[in-house]
Write an enzyme that holds these catalytic residues in place. Sequence first.
Site, PDB file in Angstrom:
ATOM      1  N   ASP A 105       0.870  -1.177   0.000  1.00 53.23           N
ATOM      2  CA  ASP A 105       0.000   0.000   0.000  1.00 53.23           C
ATOM      3  C   ASP A 105       0.910   1.232   0.000  1.00 53.23           C
ATOM      4  O   ASP A 105       2.116   1.116   0.278  1.00 53.23           O
ATOM      5  CB  ASP A 105      -0.878  -0.036   1.256  1.00 53.23           C
ATOM      6  CG  ASP A 105      -1.798   1.174   1.355  1.00 53.23           C
ATOM      7  OD1 ASP A 105      -2.363   1.566   0.310  1.00 53.23           O
ATOM      8  OD2 ASP A 105      -1.954   1.721   2.458  1.00 53.23           O
ATOM      9  N   ASP A 139      -0.175   5.228   0.833  1.00 52.92           N
ATOM     10  CA  ASP A 139      -0.449   6.207   1.880  1.00 52.92           C
ATOM     11  C   ASP A 139      -0.594   5.493   3.228  1.00 52.92           C
ATOM     12  O   ASP A 139      -1.378   4.559   3.359  1.00 52.92           O
ATOM     13  CB  ASP A 139      -1.738   6.969   1.538  1.00 52.92           C
ATOM     14  CG  ASP A 139      -1.825   8.308   2.244  1.00 52.92           C
ATOM     15  OD1 ASP A 139      -0.864   8.700   2.916  1.00 52.92           O
ATOM     16  OD2 ASP A 139      -2.877   8.962   2.115  1.00 52.92           O
ATOM     17  N   ASP A 177      -1.392  -0.659   6.039  1.00 60.17           N
ATOM     18  CA  ASP A 177      -1.681  -0.019   7.328  1.00 60.17           C
ATOM     19  C   ASP A 177      -3.143  -0.153   7.729  1.00 60.17           C
ATOM     20  O   ASP A 177      -3.530   0.311   8.794  1.00 60.17           O
ATOM     21  CB  ASP A 177      -1.315   1.470   7.288  1.00 60.17           C
ATOM     22  CG  ASP A 177      -2.278   2.259   6.413  1.00 60.17           C
ATOM     23  OD1 ASP A 177      -2.454   1.880   5.226  1.00 60.17           O
ATOM     24  OD2 ASP A 177      -2.871   3.242   6.895  1.00 60.17           O
TER      25      ASP A 177
END
Lengths: 309, 309
Positions: free
Chosen positions: A27, A29, A248
């Site tokens: 991922d 961001d 995240d």
Amino acid sequence: MKLANLSELSKDKQQEFLNSFDTVLTDCDGVLWLENQLITGADQVINFLKSLGKRIFYVTNNSTKTREQLIVKLKKLGFNAEPHEIVGTAYLAAQYLKKHLGSKKKVYIVGSSGIADELNLVGIENFGVGSDVLPSGMDYKNDYDQIKLDPLVGAVVVGYDSHISYPKITKAACYLTDPNVLFVATNTDESFPMGPNLTIPGTGAMVAAVKTGAQREPVIIGKPSKLMGSYLIENHNLDPKRTLMIGDRGNTDIRLGYNNGFQTLLVLTGDTTLANATAWSKSDDEEYKSRVADYYLPSLGHMLPLFGS
Amino acid sequence: MKLANLSELSKDKQQEFLNSFDTVLTDCDGVLWLENQLITGADQVINFLKSLGKRIFYVTNNSTKTREQLIVKLKKLGFNAEPHEIVGTAYLAAQYLKKHLGSKKKVYIVGSSGIADELNLVGIENFGVGSDVLPSGMDYKNDYDQIKLDPLVGAVVVGYDSHISYPKITKAACYLTDPNVLFVATNTDESFPMGPNLTIPGTGAMVAAVKTGAQREPVIIGKPSKLMGSYLIENHNLDPKRTLMIGDRGNTDIRLGYNNGFQTLLVLTGDTTLANATAWSKSDDEEYKSRVADYYLPSLGHMLPLFGS
């Protein structure tokens, strides 16, 4: 044994981990950067894994940027990235529509220019990006003859749209009254916490408005959807067992990994806290269990010491 | 036996029905009128029931109008209505906040002036009604320091808002990061079908956007919420068994009746079709079963022949 702290494993176990995957899905961001700020060491880790011959894919639900714009950002922040490594939802939505949209049909976008640009690249006519507010004194509940619809629209795509408005939600819902009109959502991330008392609604909020107004469920392109997983496996010939998903967010990144049999690594620099993940790991609910990663690290940069030297 | 066609009952059974209630709760839009058009005979039926000594309450999820504005509309269309008979969600939201909002706290409204007017009447300061669009070139994901919040806000109210926008959804979500800030939704009606290829998103679409962005569930004021039911029973001293709820929506009007032990009458001049209701009646799902009325009529005007003469 889920949710092992990679930093606390023995040197042997850490080496075993490093040897256990040859493809990395990461991922962006919350893992590589926060807004425009590099997360310390993330660039070194990704570049080192690539130098070991591991394949890297940047897998993002962000639909506001084209692959080209993402490459510019990645390079600027120090990542040795190439265009074919980018898998974004604007791009995948365009691929999906190239396959499923009837010829000569147009797309109505509730989203940003990232989606329009990717649709243009595959030759699909589209409109809707930008501001669209109600003319003063008008209310569609009384003035519904003022809703202007294009009969050639064959799909509605909803992504992150900082201009979402009542006319846009209404037009999308009107197009979707025709069951032949496809309904595509880039992703369903609910929100982006930005600090104390600050949270930015995510694409999920925009999708929720349209799907409630239209009383239809969209095809979801991004993580954790099956579609994203099977695209990656089929088009990039992944061996799921030897693939590591880094993210995240438990409910998108980690769940994508879980649903597709990838190994999973949670980093604590974004959405999901260790407390969240620990609570989920104790749940009997399959949905919560699917959000729990195999490993975690405080940040991706914390993987650096694993490389020895 | 559910879903009996009132028109086809025997004269005796019809008379028994007429004698079985002394309070009538009636929805407005879709039962008494469609937009600004009276549904034929609805005025005569309601006025006749009132002349028999039955109490009438106009129970609407519409939050865009104050009680005063509703009275004007009702009278104009021929209903012999009085202010105390109006039970609207803007009014009830104001009553709810009068009871639960801390002193000197303000309300942020994602909704219309109907809510603001009712809050003003109980002396609660409020703001948010009207247009609020993103300044050109700004995106809160990058410019979140530009989100201006008022620290005195103690509640967010979401109702029908034809100016719903990204800044409004964002500000609402930001206020709601504080768990002490109350979250109130007037109602959750999903949409208003207006004709072929025309549908207008309802308050439910606006509530869905805010609750997804805020990741919180609102207190719902309107039908079919418990709150609406208990307000009616307590404040108007209803005997549920001798109360008739008339509505055009299975999932709001009829369900309100079901949840509170009222008799229920579905009219087919609005949202729910007989096919919908029949399908629900065959379901084992409690939620679907709760949408099935005791009686139905093609329109409220079809009750006229029951009065003999």
